[in-house]
Design a protein around this motif. Structure first.
Motif, PDB file in Angstrom:
ATOM      1  N   MET A   1      33.233 -83.613   5.656  1.00  0.00           N
ATOM      2  CA  MET A   1      32.331 -82.527   5.272  1.00  0.00           C
ATOM      3  C   MET A   1      30.895 -83.037   5.247  1.00  0.00           C
ATOM      4  O   MET A   1      30.617 -84.100   4.701  1.00  0.00           O
ATOM      5  CB  MET A   1      32.719 -81.980   3.898  1.00  0.00           C
ATOM      6  N   LEU A   6      28.645 -79.672   0.846  1.00  0.00           N
ATOM      7  CA  LEU A   6      29.314 -79.969  -0.416  1.00  0.00           C
ATOM      8  C   LEU A   6      28.944 -78.920  -1.458  1.00  0.00           C
ATOM      9  O   LEU A   6      27.759 -78.622  -1.655  1.00  0.00           O
ATOM     10  CB  LEU A   6      28.919 -81.359  -0.924  1.00  0.00           C
ATOM     11  N   HIS A  29      36.281 -84.358  -8.936  1.00  0.00           N
ATOM     12  CA  HIS A  29      35.698 -84.163  -7.612  1.00  0.00           C
ATOM     13  C   HIS A  29      35.464 -85.480  -6.879  1.00  0.00           C
ATOM     14  O   HIS A  29      34.775 -85.509  -5.851  1.00  0.00           O
ATOM     15  CB  HIS A  29      34.375 -83.395  -7.725  1.00  0.00           C
ATOM     16  N   ASP A  31      37.041 -89.059  -5.070  1.00  0.00           N
ATOM     17  CA  ASP A  31      38.204 -89.652  -4.408  1.00  0.00           C
ATOM     18  C   ASP A  31      38.882 -90.645  -5.342  1.00  0.00           C
ATOM     19  O   ASP A  31      38.230 -91.338  -6.118  1.00  0.00           O
ATOM     20  CB  ASP A  31      37.748 -90.361  -3.129  1.00  0.00           C
ATOM     21  N   ARG A  35      37.763 -92.947  -8.609  1.00  0.00           N
ATOM     22  CA  ARG A  35      37.912 -92.029  -9.745  1.00  0.00           C
ATOM     23  C   ARG A  35      38.482 -92.823 -10.919  1.00  0.00           C
ATOM     24  O   ARG A  35      39.680 -92.994 -11.079  1.00  0.00           O
ATOM     25  CB  ARG A  35      38.814 -90.854  -9.404  1.00  0.00           C
ATOM     26  N   ASP A 130      38.755 -90.569   2.479  1.00  0.00           N
ATOM     27  CA  ASP A 130      37.890 -89.872   3.421  1.00  0.00           C
ATOM     28  C   ASP A 130      36.520 -90.555   3.429  1.00  0.00           C
ATOM     29  O   ASP A 130      36.203 -91.361   2.546  1.00  0.00           O
ATOM     30  CB  ASP A 130      37.723 -88.405   3.013  1.00  0.00           C
ATOM     31  N   ASP A 132      33.695 -89.048   2.811  1.00  0.00           N
ATOM     32  CA  ASP A 132      33.025 -88.568   1.605  1.00  0.00           C
ATOM     33  C   ASP A 132      33.884 -88.912   0.391  1.00  0.00           C
ATOM     34  O   ASP A 132      35.003 -88.412   0.264  1.00  0.00           O
ATOM     35  CB  ASP A 132      32.822 -87.051   1.649  1.00  0.00           C
ATOM     36  N   LYS A 135      33.687 -84.871  -3.493  1.00  0.00           N
ATOM     37  CA  LYS A 135      34.015 -83.602  -2.840  1.00  0.00           C
ATOM     38  C   LYS A 135      33.130 -82.465  -3.327  1.00  0.00           C
ATOM     39  O   LYS A 135      33.317 -81.312  -2.942  1.00  0.00           O
ATOM     40  CB  LYS A 135      35.493 -83.258  -3.088  1.00  0.00           C
ATOM     41  N   ALA A 136      32.189 -82.785  -4.188  1.00  0.00           N
ATOM     42  CA  ALA A 136      31.228 -81.810  -4.704  1.00  0.00           C
ATOM     43  C   ALA A 136      30.018 -82.586  -5.200  1.00  0.00           C
ATOM     44  O   ALA A 136      30.058 -83.821  -5.328  1.00  0.00           O
ATOM     45  CB  ALA A 136      31.842 -80.978  -5.832  1.00  0.00           C
TER      46      ALA A 136
END
Length: 261
Positions: A1, A6, A29, A31, A35, A130, A132, A135-136
């Motif tokens: 993305m 995002l 949000h 990975d 995290r 990924d 990114d 994810k936000a």
């Protein structure tokens, strides 16, 4: 993305209340690679906060109801995904082997390509991230390519055997090197609870980073196998019990001793 695609997160942190006065804070949000599990333990006289996440959004503000008491913020080690919000707290504890790493700003990659050659080590360990790693965005205008950890000099230098006393609960510092030289766990003998940081968790362990040491990690795994734990709250992934600890330790000890890592 692409970065401009995002979304803005409505809420950056999630909180789950567990038993034994423990609350888990996470950044949903992010990975799973970076995290971090952020653990809060309620005490009579003061509270314990174990690791503080990426630091992309204020933890103290987001969890102000939970963090209204006097907080002892402990770093299980100084990788950036564990110390991002330590600067928000007055009492900051870390093992003596990694004190200097708390004293300087640190780049905090949020994209796999920014890891450089280390990306292959991460993939070899069993992760499939990924590009990114978020994810936000935590808020409008956040620049993920420029994120770095703020300096948070230690106010409490920890050693093996030190005790963190919350008034009605006490946690012993266990020096558990291997993942990093100053990795620690916090052990509450009365309840059998171990906060293990990245010394052991139920996911791919990173023993192939430049600061890791396999010989130390083997000694740490053998020590953990002997510990009479009931519940392990790791630095990542889900919590687990003693039988699962033994399974994880056995798998990695066999791998490391046959030289496959």
């Amino acid at each position: 993305m692409r970065l401009q695609e995002l979304p803005i997160a409505e809420r950056w942190y999630s909180a789950t209340t567990l038993s034994d006065g423990v609350t888990l804070l996470t950044e949903p949000h992010v990975d799973r690679l970076i995290r971090c599990n952020i653990w809060h333990v309620k005490g009579r006289d003061r509270d314990l906060l174990i690791d503080t996440g990426l630091g992309v959004s204020s933890l103290k503000e987001a969890a102000r109801d939970l963090l209204e008491s006097r907080i002892i913020a402990v770093a299980t080690h100084t990788h950036y995904d564990h110390i991002g919000n330590h600067h928000e707290f007055e009492v900051r504890a870390v093992h003596e082997a990694e004190v200097e790493l708390m004293n300087m700003p640190e780049p905090a990659p949020l994209f796999l390509s920014e890891f450089g050659e280390l990306a292959s080590n991460i993939i070899d360990a069993g992760y499939t991230p990924d590009e990114d790693l978020i994810k936000a965005l935590p808020y409008a205008g956040f620049e993920p390519h420029h994120h770095q950890i703020q300096a948070a000099p230690a106010t409490w230098i920890l050693q093996e055997g030190d005790v963190i006393d919350l008034g009605d609960r006490a946690f012993e510092v266990l020096h558990l090197p291997g993942h990093t030289p100053g990795s620690i766990g916090l052990w509450e003998a009365e309840t059998g609870i171990l906060f293990s940081g990245d010394a052991i968790y139920d996911g791919p362990l990173l023993a192939n980073l430049p600061e890791a040491n396999i010989d130390d990690y083997i000694d740490t795994m053998e020590r953990l196998k002997r510990l009479p734990v009931r519940t392990v709250h790791g630095g990542h992934e889900r919590s687990f019990d003693k039988p699962r600890l033994l399974e994880i330790a056995r798998k990695y000890l066999e791998s490391w001793r046959d030289g496959s890592t």
